[in-house]
Design a protein around this motif. Sequence first.
Motif, PDB file in Angstrom:
ATOM      1  N   ASN A 186      40.281  44.312  29.637  1.00  0.00           N
ATOM      2  CA  ASN A 186      40.317  44.191  31.095  1.00  0.00           C
ATOM      3  C   ASN A 186      40.638  45.556  31.697  1.00  0.00           C
ATOM      4  O   ASN A 186      41.578  46.233  31.248  1.00  0.00           O
ATOM      5  CB  ASN A 186      41.377  43.172  31.519  1.00  0.00           C
ATOM      6  CG  ASN A 186      41.089  41.787  30.970  1.00  0.00           C
ATOM      7  OD1 ASN A 186      40.033  41.222  31.239  1.00  0.00           O
ATOM      8  ND2 ASN A 186      42.018  41.250  30.190  1.00  0.00           N
ATOM      9  N   ASP A 221      47.755  41.922  36.790  1.00  0.00           N
ATOM     10  CA  ASP A 221      47.518  40.746  37.629  1.00  0.00           C
ATOM     11  C   ASP A 221      46.018  40.461  37.623  1.00  0.00           C
ATOM     12  O   ASP A 221      45.213  41.379  37.797  1.00  0.00           O
ATOM     13  CB  ASP A 221      47.997  41.037  39.052  1.00  0.00           C
ATOM     14  CG  ASP A 221      47.937  39.807  39.948  1.00  0.00           C
ATOM     15  OD1 ASP A 221      46.863  39.170  40.006  1.00  0.00           O
ATOM     16  OD2 ASP A 221      48.952  39.493  40.587  1.00  0.00           O
ATOM     17  N   PRO A 222      45.609  39.200  37.403  1.00  0.00           N
ATOM     18  CA  PRO A 222      44.167  38.902  37.398  1.00  0.00           C
ATOM     19  C   PRO A 222      43.440  39.386  38.646  1.00  0.00           C
ATOM     20  O   PRO A 222      42.271  39.788  38.559  1.00  0.00           O
ATOM     21  CB  PRO A 222      44.135  37.374  37.290  1.00  0.00           C
ATOM     22  CG  PRO A 222      45.404  37.023  36.577  1.00  0.00           C
ATOM     23  CD  PRO A 222      46.416  38.015  37.066  1.00  0.00           C
ATOM     24  N   ASP A 223      44.107  39.367  39.797  1.00  0.00           N
ATOM     25  CA  ASP A 223      43.473  39.840  41.029  1.00  0.00           C
ATOM     26  C   ASP A 223      43.335  41.363  41.058  1.00  0.00           C
ATOM     27  O   ASP A 223      42.625  41.910  41.903  1.00  0.00           O
ATOM     28  CB  ASP A 223      44.270  39.383  42.252  1.00  0.00           C
ATOM     29  CG  ASP A 223      44.117  37.897  42.520  1.00  0.00           C
ATOM     30  OD1 ASP A 223      43.106  37.326  42.087  1.00  0.00           O
ATOM     31  OD2 ASP A 223      45.017  37.302  43.158  1.00  0.00           O
ATOM     32  N   GLU A 224      44.007  42.043  40.137  1.00  0.00           N
ATOM     33  CA  GLU A 224      43.965  43.506  40.072  1.00  0.00           C
ATOM     34  C   GLU A 224      42.803  43.999  39.218  1.00  0.00           C
ATOM     35  O   GLU A 224      42.370  45.143  39.337  1.00  0.00           O
ATOM     36  CB  GLU A 224      45.299  44.006  39.494  1.00  0.00           C
ATOM     37  CG  GLU A 224      45.472  45.513  39.421  1.00  0.00           C
ATOM     38  CD  GLU A 224      46.767  45.914  38.736  1.00  0.00           C
ATOM     39  OE1 GLU A 224      47.056  47.124  38.717  1.00  0.00           O
ATOM     40  OE2 GLU A 224      47.462  45.029  38.217  1.00  0.00           O
ATOM     41  N   HIS A 226      39.343  44.919  37.897  1.00  0.00           N
ATOM     42  CA  HIS A 226      38.030  45.226  38.465  1.00  0.00           C
ATOM     43  C   HIS A 226      36.891  44.821  37.538  1.00  0.00           C
ATOM     44  O   HIS A 226      35.798  44.503  37.996  1.00  0.00           O
ATOM     45  CB  HIS A 226      37.914  46.722  38.761  1.00  0.00           C
ATOM     46  CG  HIS A 226      38.832  47.194  39.821  1.00  0.00           C
ATOM     47  ND1 HIS A 226      39.504  48.403  39.770  1.00  0.00           N
ATOM     48  CD2 HIS A 226      39.229  46.620  40.997  1.00  0.00           C
ATOM     49  CE1 HIS A 226      40.241  48.558  40.849  1.00  0.00           C
ATOM     50  NE2 HIS A 226      40.101  47.484  41.599  1.00  0.00           N
TER      51      HIS A 226
END
Length: 255
Positions: A186, A221-224, A226
């Motif tokens: 990730n 964080d999953p929202d972080e 890209h």
Amino acid sequence: MNKTVASAAEAVADIGDGATLAVGGFGLCGVPAVLIDALVEQGTRNLHVASNNCGVGEMGLGKLLHAHRIARMTASYIGDNREFARQYLAGELEVELIPQGTLAERLRAAGVGIPAFYTPAGGGTLVETGGIPWRYDADGNVVAASPPRPTAEFTVDGVTRTYVLEQAFFADFALVRAIKGDRHGNLVFHRAARNFNPVTAMAGRVTIAEVEELVEVGALDPDEVHLPGVFVHRVLPLTPEQAADKPIEKRTLRS
């Protein structure tokens, strides 16, 4: 699931002569310089590379270019890269110039399994009709040129236009650089260094990411994130010295 590799040499060891590469970066921003250096050291040649440009001087992809390791370049910009222009005009390098947005979409399309797409970019120009010089001989004669693109008419918002068919760019390998990554692949990119890197990573059958900071799984964080790790196959953690080595393309200072 641990995708980390111990060295850049290990990361690129199976990139052989004649491989097709997609390489992230824009100018010298977000360029996977350590992986490129490893390719230079390895001696890989006759590469077909897709990237926005071909480095600056002898930095970034410019190292492969100066070593005459690139046989064909698919790019959007030659700019003030004198060696890029010299090799192209001297018949030493085949160059496919395409609109910048088309290049980005060709990479993204490969990542999502779309083999081709229609775009208005280049309609009514040599991009559509063919004839853009791809390769010259030593005497300046065109010996290879772009073919005509298939076209179709579509009506969008009441306006009918000609659209050009472009094929996705499927790469054997993709090389990218991220500011952070975990062992699952990730990735997080830093501001403008994000540029072509996410779509480049998507285009590779094998994608190798060099990361300035390796973090443990769950730290991001999953929202972080890209780019999810499903697109990444190898992760190379950089040393602090490698991470800090970021040349500036054009430094402008007040007098």
